[in-house]
Design a protein around this motif. Sequence first.
Motif, PDB file in Angstrom:
ATOM      1  N   TRP A 214       0.813  -1.210   0.000  1.00 52.44           N
ATOM      2  CA  TRP A 214       0.000   0.000   0.000  1.00 52.44           C
ATOM      3  C   TRP A 214       0.848   1.262   0.000  1.00 52.44           C
ATOM      4  CZ3 TRP A 214       0.708   3.264   4.107  1.00 52.44           C
ATOM      5  CH2 TRP A 214       1.160   2.723   5.316  1.00 52.44           C
ATOM      6  N   ARG A 215       2.091   1.181   0.451  1.00 52.35           N
ATOM      7  CA  ARG A 215       2.949   2.374   0.515  1.00 52.35           C
ATOM      8  C   ARG A 215       3.324   2.887  -0.868  1.00 52.35           C
ATOM      9  NH1 ARG A 215       4.521   3.220   5.779  1.00 52.35           N
ATOM     10  NH2 ARG A 215       4.378   1.386   7.148  1.00 52.35           N
ATOM     11  N   ARG A 216       3.121   2.084  -1.892  1.00 52.77           N
ATOM     12  CA  ARG A 216       3.365   2.566  -3.250  1.00 52.77           C
ATOM     13  C   ARG A 216       2.351   3.634  -3.647  1.00 52.77           C
ATOM     14  NH1 ARG A 216       3.297  -2.260  -7.236  1.00 52.77           N
ATOM     15  NH2 ARG A 216       4.162  -0.668  -8.616  1.00 52.77           N
ATOM     16  N   ARG A 217       1.189   3.648  -2.981  1.00 50.95           N
ATOM     17  CA  ARG A 217       0.137   4.616  -3.311  1.00 50.95           C
ATOM     18  C   ARG A 217      -0.051   5.682  -2.248  1.00 50.95           C
ATOM     19  NH1 ARG A 217      -3.760   0.127  -5.435  1.00 50.95           N
ATOM     20  NH2 ARG A 217      -3.665   0.429  -7.703  1.00 50.95           N
ATOM     21  N   TYR A 218       0.142   5.325  -0.973  1.00 49.68           N
ATOM     22  CA  TYR A 218      -0.226   6.221   0.113  1.00 49.68           C
ATOM     23  C   TYR A 218       0.932   6.389   1.098  1.00 49.68           C
ATOM     24  CZ  TYR A 218      -4.561   4.114  -1.627  1.00 49.68           C
ATOM     25  OH  TYR A 218      -5.556   3.609  -2.421  1.00 49.68           O
ATOM     26  N   PRO A 219       1.235   7.623   1.527  1.00 49.73           N
ATOM     27  CA  PRO A 219       2.253   7.800   2.558  1.00 49.73           C
ATOM     28  C   PRO A 219       1.798   7.290   3.924  1.00 49.73           C
ATOM     29  CG  PRO A 219       1.250   9.901   1.989  1.00 49.73           C
ATOM     30  CD  PRO A 219       0.729   8.898   1.001  1.00 49.73           C
ATOM     31  N   LEU A 220       0.492   7.330   4.163  1.00 48.75           N
ATOM     32  CA  LEU A 220      -0.103   6.771   5.373  1.00 48.75           C
ATOM     33  C   LEU A 220      -1.271   5.892   4.959  1.00 48.75           C
ATOM     34  CD1 LEU A 220      -0.260   9.956   7.650  1.00 48.75           C
ATOM     35  CD2 LEU A 220       1.400   8.087   7.811  1.00 48.75           C
ATOM     36  N   PHE A 221      -1.539   4.851   5.748  1.00 50.16           N
ATOM     37  CA  PHE A 221      -2.667   3.977   5.432  1.00 50.16           C
ATOM     38  C   PHE A 221      -3.958   4.767   5.589  1.00 50.16           C
ATOM     39  CE2 PHE A 221      -5.614   0.407   5.989  1.00 50.16           C
ATOM     40  CZ  PHE A 221      -5.120  -0.487   5.042  1.00 50.16           C
ATOM     41  N   PRO A 222      -4.819   4.784   4.563  1.00 46.97           N
ATOM     42  CA  PRO A 222      -6.055   5.586   4.651  1.00 46.97           C
ATOM     43  C   PRO A 222      -6.961   5.118   5.780  1.00 46.97           C
ATOM     44  CG  PRO A 222      -5.591   4.977   2.379  1.00 46.97           C
ATOM     45  CD  PRO A 222      -4.647   4.182   3.228  1.00 46.97           C
ATOM     46  N   ARG A 223      -7.643   6.054   6.387  1.00 48.47           N
ATOM     47  CA  ARG A 223      -8.656   5.687   7.376  1.00 48.47           C
ATOM     48  C   ARG A 223      -9.789   4.941   6.667  1.00 48.47           C
ATOM     49  NH1 ARG A 223      -9.305  11.067  10.049  1.00 48.47           N
ATOM     50  NH2 ARG A 223      -7.100  10.992   9.544  1.00 48.47           N
ATOM     51  N   LEU A 224     -10.576   4.217   7.427  1.00 51.57           N
ATOM     52  CA  LEU A 224     -11.623   3.360   6.855  1.00 51.57           C
ATOM     53  C   LEU A 224     -12.979   3.834   7.360  1.00 51.57           C
ATOM     54  CD1 LEU A 224     -12.642   0.897   5.321  1.00 51.57           C
ATOM     55  CD2 LEU A 224     -11.959  -0.540   7.260  1.00 51.57           C
ATOM     56  N   LEU A 225     -13.857   4.191   6.421  1.00 53.22           N
ATOM     57  CA  LEU A 225     -15.173   4.728   6.741  1.00 53.22           C
ATOM     58  C   LEU A 225     -16.259   3.782   6.260  1.00 53.22           C
ATOM     59  CD1 LEU A 225     -14.595   8.432   5.561  1.00 53.22           C
ATOM     60  CD2 LEU A 225     -14.062   7.420   7.802  1.00 53.22           C
ATOM     61  N   PHE A 226     -17.101   3.332   7.172  1.00 54.64           N
ATOM     62  CA  PHE A 226     -18.263   2.519   6.834  1.00 54.64           C
ATOM     63  C   PHE A 226     -19.502   3.411   6.835  1.00 54.64           C
ATOM     64  CE2 PHE A 226     -15.352  -0.755   8.296  1.00 54.64           C
ATOM     65  CZ  PHE A 226     -15.610  -1.814   7.438  1.00 54.64           C
ATOM     66  N   ALA A 263     -17.789   4.623  11.551  1.00 52.99           N
ATOM     67  CA  ALA A 263     -19.041   4.219  10.907  1.00 52.99           C
ATOM     68  C   ALA A 263     -20.123   5.233  11.221  1.00 52.99           C
ATOM     69  CB  ALA A 263     -19.463   2.825  11.379  1.00 52.99           C
ATOM     70  N   THR A 264     -21.052   5.388  10.280  1.00 52.46           N
ATOM     71  CA  THR A 264     -22.200   6.273  10.495  1.00 52.46           C
ATOM     72  C   THR A 264     -23.293   5.922   9.499  1.00 52.46           C
ATOM     73  OG1 THR A 264     -22.856   8.588  10.827  1.00 52.46           O
ATOM     74  CG2 THR A 264     -21.551   8.104   8.881  1.00 52.46           C
ATOM     75  N   PRO A 265     -24.544   6.188   9.837  1.00 54.24           N
ATOM     76  CA  PRO A 265     -25.621   6.022   8.850  1.00 54.24           C
ATOM     77  C   PRO A 265     -25.503   7.054   7.732  1.00 54.24           C
ATOM     78  CG  PRO A 265     -26.495   6.065  11.097  1.00 54.24           C
ATOM     79  CD  PRO A 265     -25.069   6.511  11.174  1.00 54.24           C
ATOM     80  N   LEU A 266     -25.831   6.660   6.517  1.00 55.18           N
ATOM     81  CA  LEU A 266     -25.846   7.589   5.399  1.00 55.18           C
ATOM     82  C   LEU A 266     -26.798   8.746   5.678  1.00 55.18           C
ATOM     83  CD1 LEU A 266     -25.134   8.421   2.494  1.00 55.18           C
ATOM     84  CD2 LEU A 266     -26.938   6.876   1.700  1.00 55.18           C
ATOM     85  N   ALA A 267     -27.929   8.459   6.318  1.00 53.64           N
ATOM     86  CA  ALA A 267     -28.909   9.510   6.597  1.00 53.64           C
ATOM     87  C   ALA A 267     -28.303  10.638   7.418  1.00 53.64           C
ATOM     88  CB  ALA A 267     -30.118   8.913   7.323  1.00 53.64           C
ATOM     89  N   ASP A 268     -27.376  10.309   8.322  1.00 53.83           N
ATOM     90  CA  ASP A 268     -26.773  11.337   9.172  1.00 53.83           C
ATOM     91  C   ASP A 268     -25.846  12.248   8.387  1.00 53.83           C
ATOM     92  OD1 ASP A 268     -28.167  10.307  11.257  1.00 53.83           O
ATOM     93  OD2 ASP A 268     -26.440   9.620  12.422  1.00 53.83           O
ATOM     94  N   ILE A 269     -25.072  11.671   7.456  1.00 56.31           N
ATOM     95  CA  ILE A 269     -24.173  12.553   6.710  1.00 56.31           C
ATOM     96  C   ILE A 269     -24.944  13.345   5.655  1.00 56.31           C
ATOM     97  CG2 ILE A 269     -22.168  11.111   7.158  1.00 56.31           C
ATOM     98  CD1 ILE A 269     -22.226  10.185   4.284  1.00 56.31           C
ATOM     99  N   LEU A 270     -26.070  12.814   5.173  1.00 60.54           N
ATOM    100  CA  LEU A 270     -26.882  13.591   4.247  1.00 60.54           C
ATOM    101  C   LEU A 270     -27.566  14.751   4.966  1.00 60.54           C
ATOM    102  CD1 LEU A 270     -28.557  10.821   2.039  1.00 60.54           C
ATOM    103  CD2 LEU A 270     -26.527  12.203   1.538  1.00 60.54           C
ATOM    104  N   GLN A 271     -27.926  14.559   6.219  1.00 56.94           N
ATOM    105  CA  GLN A 271     -28.609  15.607   6.971  1.00 56.94           C
ATOM    106  C   GLN A 271     -27.642  16.646   7.524  1.00 56.94           C
ATOM    107  OE1 GLN A 271     -31.058  14.211  10.207  1.00 56.94           O
ATOM    108  NE2 GLN A 271     -31.625  16.263  10.863  1.00 56.94           N
ATOM    109  N   HIS A 272     -26.516  16.182   8.071  1.00 59.79           N
ATOM    110  CA  HIS A 272     -25.608  17.086   8.783  1.00 59.79           C
ATOM    111  C   HIS A 272     -24.303  17.353   8.044  1.00 59.79           C
ATOM    112  CE1 HIS A 272     -28.251  16.679  12.248  1.00 59.79           C
ATOM    113  NE2 HIS A 272     -28.149  15.363  12.153  1.00 59.79           N
ATOM    114  N   GLY A 273     -23.988  16.525   7.049  1.00 59.60           N
ATOM    115  CA  GLY A 273     -22.703  16.630   6.370  1.00 59.60           C
ATOM    116  C   GLY A 273     -21.683  15.706   7.002  1.00 59.60           C
TER     117      GLY A 273
END
Length: 299
Positions: A214-226, A263-273
């Motif tokens: 993965w270091r060939r693409r990223y200087p740090l391992f990307p965070r993971l969002l569900f 992790a977060t519900p899609l509805a929450d990010i659509l409502q609040h960002g």
Amino acid sequence: MLGVDVGEDRLALGVLVQYRMATTGQLHRVIAPGVRIEQTRRRLARLRTGGLVDRITLPQAGRTRVWFPTAYAAQLVGEWPEMRGRRAARTVSDPVAVRLKAAHTLTVTETALAFLEDARRRGDLFRPLDWIPELHHPIGNGEAVIPDAVFYYQQGPTSGDGGPMLRAFVEVDRATMGPERLAAKLTAYDRLHGYVAAVPGRRTVSQGVAAEEWRRRYPLFPRLLFVLDGTGPDGVENRISALRAAVELLGPLCFAREVPVLATPLADILQHGPGAPVWRAIHDPARRIPWTDTRPTTA
């Protein structure tokens, strides 16, 4: 197709090829939110006349039109300098396949829009093509981790040096699989975090040993969002509990001990960002934080 001028339509075509598909409204919000939607409709009609895009209609969604690139467009866009090396997954350009994949892919596109529109409000630097769906990450034995998307996001002013650059893997779950199958994805990401390709002669300068792939693409391992959709509060809690249990089973050396997993519900990010404190840290689900929070996720 000869004689088609795609200069002014370049972004629209690039987004459709990279995102796989989008509704008329979604594409308009990505490329031209400040003008009337009729301009986007005319742009799509030109591209369709040129054999670069096509569409299907979803009768169950109020006859919504879903646009997708043709195989010719995918070949053309793949030769653009800004697109080379970005896409490993095959573009869906058959109407039947588009119809079968539309529900999930359009949800992923809507998730991209949530981040894009939030970045515009905040003055952060996040361009439409900084969202890259289904990038292939090998983990050995012919297997791979293929997130629904990986994206690059720079906090701070869009002029000057700006702020820190953040990267994230995104998994969009529409509750079509059980919580245990969702949580099993953490095992694949853990393998990716430690995977070193068996390539003779590849060594890092500083350590004298082979580096993780993965270091060939990223200087740090990307965070993971569900991003969780298609279920109510109880389903969300079940999925977060399953993710937390999976992290515990992976043990103290698992990647999630040093990489934020949220992790977060899609509805929450659509409502609040997505930049609002709506994300649950897997190690401490009681916390509500922005996805950009850089504090350790461990309890």
